[in-house]
Design a protein around this motif. Structure first.
Motif, PDB file in Angstrom:
ATOM      1  N   THR A 163      40.215  30.838  62.100  1.00 27.56           N
ATOM      2  CA  THR A 163      41.651  30.879  62.401  1.00 27.56           C
ATOM      3  C   THR A 163      41.958  31.936  63.450  1.00 27.56           C
ATOM      4  OG1 THR A 163      42.057  32.433  60.597  1.00 27.56           O
ATOM      5  CG2 THR A 163      42.230  30.085  60.083  1.00 27.56           C
ATOM      6  N   ASN A 164      42.991  31.606  64.270  1.00 33.26           N
ATOM      7  CA  ASN A 164      43.521  32.543  65.267  1.00 33.26           C
ATOM      8  C   ASN A 164      42.404  33.099  66.154  1.00 33.26           C
ATOM      9  OD1 ASN A 164      45.605  33.944  66.544  1.00 33.26           O
ATOM     10  ND2 ASN A 164      45.330  35.758  65.246  1.00 33.26           N
ATOM     11  N   SER A 175      34.070  34.319  62.820  1.00 33.31           N
ATOM     12  CA  SER A 175      33.998  34.250  61.361  1.00 33.31           C
ATOM     13  C   SER A 175      34.430  32.861  60.921  1.00 33.31           C
ATOM     14  CB  SER A 175      34.912  35.310  60.727  1.00 33.31           C
ATOM     15  OG  SER A 175      34.467  36.603  61.071  1.00 33.31           O
ATOM     16  N   LEU A 176      33.588  32.208  60.148  1.00 33.68           N
ATOM     17  CA  LEU A 176      33.834  30.834  59.708  1.00 33.68           C
ATOM     18  C   LEU A 176      33.851  30.786  58.191  1.00 33.68           C
ATOM     19  CD1 LEU A 176      31.346  29.130  62.191  1.00 33.68           C
ATOM     20  CD2 LEU A 176      33.835  28.969  62.327  1.00 33.68           C
ATOM     21  N   GLU A 177      34.841  30.098  57.650  1.00 34.96           N
ATOM     22  CA  GLU A 177      34.946  29.883  56.210  1.00 34.96           C
ATOM     23  C   GLU A 177      35.028  28.384  55.958  1.00 34.96           C
ATOM     24  OE1 GLU A 177      34.852  32.326  54.010  1.00 34.96           O
ATOM     25  OE2 GLU A 177      34.956  33.986  55.448  1.00 34.96           O
ATOM     26  N   GLY A 178      34.404  27.928  54.871  1.00 35.95           N
ATOM     27  CA  GLY A 178      34.472  26.497  54.575  1.00 35.95           C
ATOM     28  C   GLY A 178      33.677  26.160  53.337  1.00 35.95           C
ATOM     29  N   ARG A 179      33.061  25.004  53.363  1.00 36.97           N
ATOM     30  CA  ARG A 179      32.315  24.565  52.185  1.00 36.97           C
ATOM     31  C   ARG A 179      31.188  23.634  52.575  1.00 36.97           C
ATOM     32  NH1 ARG A 179      35.155  19.468  49.242  1.00 36.97           N
ATOM     33  NH2 ARG A 179      36.195  18.526  51.049  1.00 36.97           N
ATOM     34  N   LEU A 180      30.151  23.622  51.743  1.00 38.14           N
ATOM     35  CA  LEU A 180      29.144  22.573  51.790  1.00 38.14           C
ATOM     36  C   LEU A 180      29.676  21.402  50.986  1.00 38.14           C
ATOM     37  CD1 LEU A 180      25.823  24.570  51.299  1.00 38.14           C
ATOM     38  CD2 LEU A 180      26.743  23.631  53.428  1.00 38.14           C
ATOM     39  N   LEU A 181      29.637  20.223  51.589  1.00 39.91           N
ATOM     40  CA  LEU A 181      30.254  19.053  50.970  1.00 39.91           C
ATOM     41  C   LEU A 181      29.358  18.476  49.883  1.00 39.91           C
ATOM     42  CD1 LEU A 181      31.451  17.322  54.270  1.00 39.91           C
ATOM     43  CD2 LEU A 181      32.829  18.706  52.706  1.00 39.91           C
ATOM     44  N   PRO A 182      29.957  17.930  48.796  1.00 41.38           N
ATOM     45  CA  PRO A 182      29.142  17.199  47.810  1.00 41.38           C
ATOM     46  C   PRO A 182      28.448  16.024  48.483  1.00 41.38           C
ATOM     47  CG  PRO A 182      31.362  17.629  46.974  1.00 41.38           C
ATOM     48  CD  PRO A 182      31.381  17.969  48.429  1.00 41.38           C
ATOM     49  N   GLN A 183      27.199  15.808  48.126  1.00 44.02           N
ATOM     50  CA  GLN A 183      26.412  14.743  48.739  1.00 44.02           C
ATOM     51  C   GLN A 183      26.215  13.598  47.753  1.00 44.02           C
ATOM     52  OE1 GLN A 183      25.556  14.869  52.036  1.00 44.02           O
ATOM     53  NE2 GLN A 183      26.713  16.813  52.041  1.00 44.02           N
ATOM     54  N   ASN A 184      26.455  12.389  48.251  1.00 42.04           N
ATOM     55  CA  ASN A 184      26.351  11.201  47.403  1.00 42.04           C
ATOM     56  C   ASN A 184      25.162  10.321  47.772  1.00 42.04           C
ATOM     57  OD1 ASN A 184      28.787  11.834  45.986  1.00 42.04           O
ATOM     58  ND2 ASN A 184      29.957  11.067  47.735  1.00 42.04           N
ATOM     59  N   SER A 185      24.369  10.743  48.732  1.00 35.95           N
ATOM     60  CA  SER A 185      23.213   9.941  49.153  1.00 35.95           C
ATOM     61  C   SER A 185      21.959  10.793  49.038  1.00 35.95           C
ATOM     62  CB  SER A 185      23.374   9.452  50.594  1.00 35.95           C
ATOM     63  OG  SER A 185      23.348  10.538  51.506  1.00 35.95           O
ATOM     64  N   SER A 186      20.835  10.133  48.892  1.00 32.61           N
ATOM     65  CA  SER A 186      19.569  10.862  48.791  1.00 32.61           C
ATOM     66  C   SER A 186      19.269  11.611  50.086  1.00 32.61           C
ATOM     67  CB  SER A 186      18.430   9.894  48.466  1.00 32.61           C
ATOM     68  OG  SER A 186      18.316   8.890  49.462  1.00 32.61           O
ATOM     69  N   ALA A 187      19.660  11.023  51.232  1.00 34.56           N
ATOM     70  CA  ALA A 187      19.427  11.694  52.505  1.00 34.56           C
ATOM     71  C   ALA A 187      20.258  12.968  52.595  1.00 34.56           C
ATOM     72  CB  ALA A 187      19.758  10.750  53.665  1.00 34.56           C
ATOM     73  N   GLY A 188      21.507  12.909  52.103  1.00 31.06           N
ATOM     74  CA  GLY A 188      22.357  14.094  52.115  1.00 31.06           C
ATOM     75  C   GLY A 188      21.827  15.183  51.208  1.00 31.06           C
TER      76      GLY A 188
END
Length: 551
Positions: A163-164, A175-188
């Motif tokens: 931000t900003n 500076s980065l803030e966020g998340r690792l996304l839930p994975q629904n595939s075996s490749a993910g």
């Protein structure tokens, strides 16, 4: 002439100086960006101005264009090549091409710190990244809020926002803030697993940070022309692994079974019904263990003994408790090599229960070679066999030596064994062979007594035609043997008892036997005695019971 020089020649010189001069920008900043305009400020230098000093003013400003398209007009401050007092020359045309370096997809981006402090309220894992991004261009831009996708192994594994943010020339802290996304595939799942696995073991990963959106602030909408320029920009980033992590604190194989194969001595099969470990992770989110795979190396000091590669197997545990448990099915236990029957002996297979204080179980067959040398050893060996056949127990010591096992990986261990135990005896009934191999009776010297008085002796040597042969674990009634009677009152009374079927005698004997059927077997003497042996007297010629009173 002086006015002509001043107004004609000086004017021509000034135009020529302006034409030959060069303008360069050191810092260009775009700010107050909107859909229709932005503010542009810059600092620069004018070079190659020649021998004349001048003050250049541009009262109407300049027009800025790119590829024949006018971007806009902007004022320009006075340019001093060198302050001087003199005439003012008007209407000198200024038209210059100014080269600005591009950002070149930001080739130098480094990750200074990575953290995953908690579970994310929107799902997945919260992450925080501090990085340094180098801007090789002279252009600085007030970007506002920027969003990136994190892509690893062609899988979008996360999203982060800053931000900003204002992109300046040279190095910028991002500076980065966020998340690792839930994975629904075996490749993910594989992509996320690969990233974390490499991170915790200190290996670098390569990820693509792809620009997704830019807007002045969280509540504003993206500015179309800036969004078009920003979207899809790919930053190739080396994601460094942590070199100082100690994830596994201890591993305990609480039960280890080893089954050796004589044909492949250095690769026994290992299995465990219980394996436990204590561990910690350098993150704040909770980790639940469902499966583990292991590559284990065993050392004795600095010497590598064996390796064990265990494929994925079911496990349970979590990072909050810091403990996990598992087991593994028979797996090759690759031992690193180390160096180093018959008429001569009796093979004796022993079932030995060793009290094992360790948690390692080894499946073995113990083979003892009965081969006493020297008269003293032979006498001790005779006593051992005598007691065994008579059903008496024997106190024995089991001591290892360099030939204790044919399994070379276990040779040194078994060479050091020294145990004390009791060998149970075997009871003999009729002629019963308690061993697992054949016994041949070669000679019998026996004294037959009744109530401590000898009534006769048996002295018989068996040739190949009349040997008493008892197979392992079997019994038989031997053929008739000749008894040399001693004439005495008790002997005559014994004969009467024998006719009536009531004769029971005590037998003390020395028997020469051959044990085993390999190349003739092992020949040894045993001393055997038994009391209250039921006996009967038969006619030597027709095997009938002797009619004593008609004899």
């Amino acid at each position: 002439m002086i006015p002509i020089f001043l107004f004609v020649v000086a004017s021509a010189i000034a135009r020529n100086v302006v034409a030959e001069s060069k303008i360069s920008f050191r810092n260009v900043k775009l700010s107050n960006i909107s859909e229709d305009n932005f503010s542009l400020t810059f600092s620069g230098a004018v070079t190659n101005t020649g021998p004349l000093s001048a003050t250049i003013t541009i009262p109407d400003g300049v027009s800025v264009s790119f590829k024949n398209s006018t971007l806009g007009r902007m004022p320009m401050d006075t340019i001093n090549t060198k302050p001087f007092n003199g005439l003012t020359i008007n209407d000198v045309e200024l038209s210059k091409d100014v080269t600005l370096s591009g950002m070149n997809n930001f080739p130098n981006v480094t990750v200074n710190n990575f953290d995953a402090p908690s579970d994310h309220p929107d799902g997945g894992i919260a992450i925080s990244i501090i990085s340094t991004i180098n801007n090789p261009s002279q252009i600085s831009v007030e970007l506002g809020d920027i969003m990136f996708d994190l892509v690893h192994m062609d899988q979008t594994i996360g999203q982060v926002v800053s931000t900003n943010f204002t992109l300046l020339q040279d190095d910028n802290k991002l500076s980065l803030e966020g998340r690792l996304l839930p994975q629904n595939s075996s490749a993910g799942v594989t992509a996320v697993s690969d990233l974390f696995s490499k991170f915790i073991v200190g290996e670098d990963s390569f990820i693509n940070v792809i620009a997704k959106m830019v807007k002045p602030n969280n509540s504003a909408t993206p500015i179309s022309w800036l969004q078009d320029a920003f979207n899809g920009t790919v930053l190739n980033v080396i994601f460094p692994g942590r070199k100082d992590l100690n994830i596994i604190h201890s591993v305990s194989i609480d039960s280890l079974d080893l089954v050796f194969n004589p044909n492949d001595q250095y690769t026994p099969m290992a299995s465990s019904s219980l394996l436990s470990a204590s561990f910690s992770i350098p993150f704040g989110f909770q980790l639940f263990v469902q499966q583990i795979s292991q590559d284990i190396e065993l050392f004795d000091g600095q010497t590598k003994l064996a390796t064990l590669s265990i494929p994925f197997t079911t496990a349970s545990g979590d990072s909050q408790s810091g403990n996990l448990t598992s087991s593994f099915a028979p797996t090759q236990f690759k031992v690193v090599p180390v160096t180093g029957g018959s008429p001569e002996h009796i093979n004796i297979e022993l079932l030995v229960n060793l009290s094992n204080l360790s948690n390692v179980k080894i499946a073995l067959n113990i083979l003892a070679l009965f081969s006493p040398n020297g008269e003293e050893e032979r006498q001790v060996g005779r006593n051992l066999l005598n007691n065994c056949l008579a059903g008496k127990t024997n106190n024995v010591s089991i001591k290892g030596n360099e030939t204790s096992t044919t399994l070379e990986p276990l040779r040194q261990a078994f060479e050091a064994i020294e145990l004390t135990t009791v060998m149970p005896g075997k009871a003999a009934i009729e002629i019963f062979n308690p061993l697992d191999t054949v016994i041949r009776f070669l000679k019998i010297d026996a004294n037959v007594t009744v109530k401590n008085e000898s009534i006769g002796v048996i002295n018989q040597i068996f040739d190949e035609n009349d040997q008493i042969v008892v197979q392992g674990g079997q019994s038989l009634i031997s053929h008739d043997m000749e008894l040399d009677l001693k004439i005495s009152v008790k002997a005559i009374k014994s004969l009467v008892d024998a006719v009536n079927g009531d004769l029971k005698v005590n037998v003390t004997s020395n028997i020469t036997i051959s044990v085993g059927d390999d190349n003739g077997g092992f020949v040894t003497d045993i001393d055997y005695s038994q009391n209250e042996v039921p006996s009967e007297l038969k006619n030597k010629n027709n095997n009938d019971v002797l009619p004593f009173f008609n004899y």
